[in-house]
Each structure stands twice: as C-alpha cells, then as structure tokens.
Design an enzyme around this catalytic site. Structure first.
Site, PDB file in Angstrom:
ATOM      1  N   GLY A  58       0.801  -1.204   0.000  1.00 14.01           N
ATOM      2  CA  GLY A  58       0.000   0.000   0.000  1.00 14.01           C
ATOM      3  C   GLY A  58       0.839   1.262   0.000  1.00 14.01           C
ATOM      4  O   GLY A  58       0.470   2.268  -0.613  1.00 14.01           O
ATOM      5  N   THR A  59       1.963   1.228   0.698  1.00 12.02           N
ATOM      6  CA  THR A  59       2.851   2.393   0.719  1.00 12.02           C
ATOM      7  C   THR A  59       3.315   2.745  -0.682  1.00 12.02           C
ATOM      8  O   THR A  59       3.313   3.920  -1.077  1.00 12.02           O
ATOM      9  CB  THR A  59       4.059   2.122   1.629  1.00 12.02           C
ATOM     10  N   CYS A  69       2.252   4.420  23.236  1.00  6.65           N
ATOM     11  CA  CYS A  69       2.560   4.517  24.662  1.00  6.65           C
ATOM     12  C   CYS A  69       3.773   3.650  24.986  1.00  6.65           C
ATOM     13  O   CYS A  69       3.762   2.445  24.772  1.00  6.65           O
ATOM     14  CB  CYS A  69       1.344   4.060  25.463  1.00  6.65           C
ATOM     15  N   THR A  99       9.247  -8.149 -13.561  1.00  9.41           N
ATOM     16  CA  THR A  99       8.469  -9.372 -13.740  1.00  9.41           C
ATOM     17  C   THR A  99       7.416  -9.502 -12.637  1.00  9.41           C
ATOM     18  O   THR A  99       7.706  -9.311 -11.459  1.00  9.41           O
ATOM     19  CB  THR A  99       9.395 -10.606 -13.715  1.00  9.41           C
ATOM     20  N   GLN A 159      -7.713  -0.155   4.143  1.00 11.84           N
ATOM     21  CA  GLN A 159      -8.380  -0.674   5.339  1.00 11.84           C
ATOM     22  C   GLN A 159      -9.850  -1.003   5.102  1.00 11.84           C
ATOM     23  O   GLN A 159     -10.506  -1.586   5.956  1.00 11.84           O
ATOM     24  CB  GLN A 159      -8.249   0.342   6.471  1.00 11.84           C
ATOM     25  N   ASN A 189      -7.571   3.670   9.700  1.00  5.80           N
ATOM     26  CA  ASN A 189      -7.066   2.390  10.197  1.00  5.80           C
ATOM     27  C   ASN A 189      -7.097   2.277  11.714  1.00  5.80           C
ATOM     28  O   ASN A 189      -7.073   1.174  12.257  1.00  5.80           O
ATOM     29  CB  ASN A 189      -5.626   2.173   9.702  1.00  5.80           C
ATOM     30  N   GLY A 226      -3.494  -6.363  -0.527  1.00  4.40           N
ATOM     31  CA  GLY A 226      -3.865  -7.765  -0.415  1.00  4.40           C
ATOM     32  C   GLY A 226      -3.903  -8.320   0.992  1.00  4.40           C
ATOM     33  O   GLY A 226      -4.836  -9.047   1.355  1.00  4.40           O
ATOM     34  N   HIS A 227      -2.913  -7.996   1.816  1.00  2.50           N
ATOM     35  CA  HIS A 227      -2.844  -8.664   3.128  1.00  2.50           C
ATOM     36  C   HIS A 227      -3.903  -8.167   4.096  1.00  2.50           C
ATOM     37  O   HIS A 227      -4.041  -8.709   5.197  1.00  2.50           O
ATOM     38  CB  HIS A 227      -1.440  -8.540   3.728  1.00  2.50           C
TER      39      HIS A 227
END
Length: 424
Positions: A83-84, A367, A267, A200, A172, A224-225
């Site tokens: 995504g990045t 935190c 490829t 998301q 997200n 995808g993930h």
C-alpha cells in the site's frame, strides 16, 4: 478457533491470515505454472491468463456492479508490492500530470486530511520540505471529533493549482468511514484528480462503484494482506485515460521491461497476484446458494462480534464512564470490524504487555515506558481526552472470529484493566 495456543487474534486491521482457498489458488504458480508471463511459449501462457483473471477479480471490488471489464480495462489495475508503494505512486502520478500547470499560480497544491496513513502523510511531507521534487504546498482538512472529514471543507480547500485530493476511505485506527463517493464525484466535476487509500476498507465495506468511470475516484489503493492474501502484493487502480495527456516513453515509475502498461517495469509476482484475485473473488461469491455475498454476510457477522465485544467491556469495566469509544458514535459510520476503545485509568502499553500472550491486539496510542503520555496523532486530531487516549486499544475482528474468542479476549482485558484501575 483462530488462536496461537490460547492467544486470540483481534488485530485484523494490522493484517489478516492467508485464507486457505487463497493459499490453494496460489500454490500451483509456485510449483508448476512457474513461467514468466511475458514469455510467449507454453510456460508463459498460463501465468499470463492467471494474471488477467486476477486483475478482473480485483477490479470487480471497485467497479460498478455488472460492468463488463474488457481486456483494455484490465490495465487500469497496476500491481504493486504494498500500500505504501501504491500511495506514493498515486501522489507522484498526480504531480507529474500537473507539473506544467504552475505558471503564475505558485507551487502545486494537494488537499488531504489530518488523519491519513503515514504512507500519504510522510510522502507529502517530503515534497513540502523539498526532499522530493516538485516542491508543493498541502492543505490538511481537519476531521471532526468522530474522525470524519467534511466533503464541503475538502472542496473549500481547493485552489486553482490543486493537483490532487487524497482522502482515505476508512481510518485504520478508529475505523471512521469517509464520504469518498461524494468527494470523488465533486472532484470529477471540478477537474481535480482524486485518490483514496482504500487499504483498510476492502473486505469490510462494499466499494463497488468507487471506480465509476464518470463519477468515481481517479486512483484507488488496494492492499492484499488486509483481505486474506500474503504480505507483499497490492494494487493501484488508475482510471483509464487519466494520464493520456502526460506523454512518456518507457516505464514511468520503475524503468525496465514495460510491465504494468509501461508504468512499472519488473516481472510480475504471479503467485501473489493470483492470491489477491482469489481473495477478491471469495468476497463477491454468493453464500450458501443465496443472493447474499460473502462480503455482505461478513459485514453483518463482524458488526455483531464488535458490538458483543464492546458490550462485554462496558459491562465489565464501564462503571463511572471508564470505557469510551473513539471515532463515530453511529456504528454504521465505522468499519464493521473495528473498535477503538479508551480505558480511563489504564496505560495501553502496560496492558498489552500483560495480555500479549493471550490476546493479540494493538494500542491506539504510541505509549512507551519512557513516555507514558504520548499517543497517536489520530487520537490527538480527534481531541480524545488524554486520560482515554493513553489507555486506548484498537480491537479488530475478522470474518472467522467467533463468540467464544470474543468472550475469552474480553475477560482477559477486563481482568487486567480492572487490576490497573484499582491499583491507582
């Protein structure tokens, strides 16, 4: 039950497991159909066919229902590694397209929100600071206290030299769903490119029509993930003819063999692309010989699991307004699987350290033991009171989450949270 020993997985917004039908679909392309899809011989033909099939399946997630996706339309989906990468390329595309439009109007301008993923925020920051060219200016539209951006405020932020509007489909952290269908339509009417990071949202809300050729987004990031695939494969939908006026030779992004319609050489990762296609197919398949898709059924189920979890937490530790839901007050304005909940009197980092072996979730705050009052920029943008922000947990369920897992996880969180609250 999706557990590791007795550890309940409630971090589906972080990543999803690889679903078995997805793994089964990709295996032949790791073992037998291993040819290069650019090859003209027998070993290349099946991988090439599989790529086209996968592209078509992924496009159906965002194209209008019933649209015929012909061979030319397949090239609207550019495969990437994550995504990045997709988000970075979307910004790059828009700036390249508009770089000749700056005469007399100053640097190119981008409109975004103040709760975007770092893949957008940090990329834009690099252009603003001059680390990447061209140098730009950015207007950050503030989300309201429920994490929702106003369409009108986005439109009001536009300038004559605005090259791009980029607003995430769903946040997200708190799960707030943005009015991206409306923003896309308004941007199209004004001739301004619109990109949305839908990483998301896929598998959690219905995005069909977001890529409407007349009123939809110009670019859409899909990952995808986040919906049952391996990590390492994603896509960027780019509206056909969106960049026709930008003339280029060779690969525009990665120089090489001209794959991805000449935009990104290299490829193709056939097994992972096949996996993403199969995961997309599963979402839109009808369930149990009914007219209800798996996606629609999953939405109902995940909403029920989320509300069950919230009810358990409120009943277990909610006395004296200890429990606060971050984000939209209306459940339908949140992703159906996402619960961002602040626990007053709790430090989320400490709580996670105690329950991490039995409940897998994440903190809504950054935190750390060295800085117990630090928390995420999203919670700050929503003006979440610090007492709740430093005790925020992000709990995200999945389509396979069951009641027994919810009850077990809730009991573990309640026990440790009450121990912390009573300690102070």
């Amino acid at each position: 039950m999706k557990t590791c020993g007795k550890c309940i997985y409630l971090d589906y917004n972080g990543t999803t497991p690889i679903y078995k039908p997805v793994l089964d679909a990709m295996m032949p392309y790791l073992t037998h159909h291993y040819g290069n899809p650019s090859s003209s011989h027998q070993y290349g033909r099946e991988p090439k066919r599989a790529l086209d099939h996968a592209r078509r399946a992924v496009l159906r997630l965002v194209c209008p229902r019933g649209d015929d996706i012909d061979k030319d339309a397949l090239m609207a989906l550019m495969i990437t590694s994550c995504g990045t990468e997709s988000n970075n390329w979307a910004i790059r595309f828009a700036l390249l397209r508009a770089r000749d439009r700056t005469d007399g109007e100053g640097p190119l301008h981008v409109v975004t929100s103040n709760i975007e993923h770092p893949a957008i925020a940090e990329c834009l920051k690099s252009y603003v600071e001059g680390h990447l060219t061209p140098k730009i200016t950015v207007t950050y539209v503030e989300a309201n206290r429920e994490g929702i951006v106003s369409t009108q405020e986005v439109l009001d932020a536009m300038m004559p030299n605005t090259a791009l509007v980029t607003i995430m489909t769903a946040n997200n952290e708190v799960g707030s769903v943005q009015p991206v269908f409306d923003i896309a339509k308004q941007c199209r009417e004004r001739g301004v490119l619109f990109h949305t990071d839908a990483a998301q949202a896929v598998g959690k809300i219905d995005l069909r029509g977001l890529a409407d050729p007349d009123f939809g987004a110009d670019m859409i990031t899909l990952v995808g993930h986040k919906f049952g695939c391996p990590k390492g494969v994603a896509a960027l939908y780019v509206r056909p003819d969106c960049f026709n006026e930008y003339k280029h030779t060779g690969s525009l992004l990665l120089m090489g063999g001209g794959q991805e319609n000449g935009m990104r050489g290299g490829t193709e990762n056939v097994p992972y692309i096949v996996a993403m296609g199969r995961a997309a197919e599963i979402l839109l398949e009808k369930r149990d010989n009914s007219e209800i898709t798996n996606l629609e059924s999953n939405i109902v189920h995940m909403s029920r699991m989320r509300e069950r979890l919230l009810t358990k937490l409120v009943n277990g530790i909610g006395k004296d307004e200890i429990v606060r839901v971050n984000g939209p007050s209306k459940p339908e304005q949140r992703l159906p699987n996402t619960l961002s909940v602040g626990l007053k009197g709790v430090q989320s980092g400490n709580l996670l350290a105690k329950i991490g072996d039995i409940v897998a979730c994440s903190a809504g705050s950054a935190c750390h033991s060295s800085n117990q009052t630090s928390y995420s920029s999203v919670l700050k943008a929503l003006e979440v009171p610090p007492a709740y922000a430093i005790g925020t947990l992000r709990l995200s369920v999945g389509p396979d989450t069951v009641e027994e897992e919810i009850d077990f996880a809730a009991a573990a969180i309640i026990e440790e949270a009450n121990s912390m609250i009573n300690r102070y």
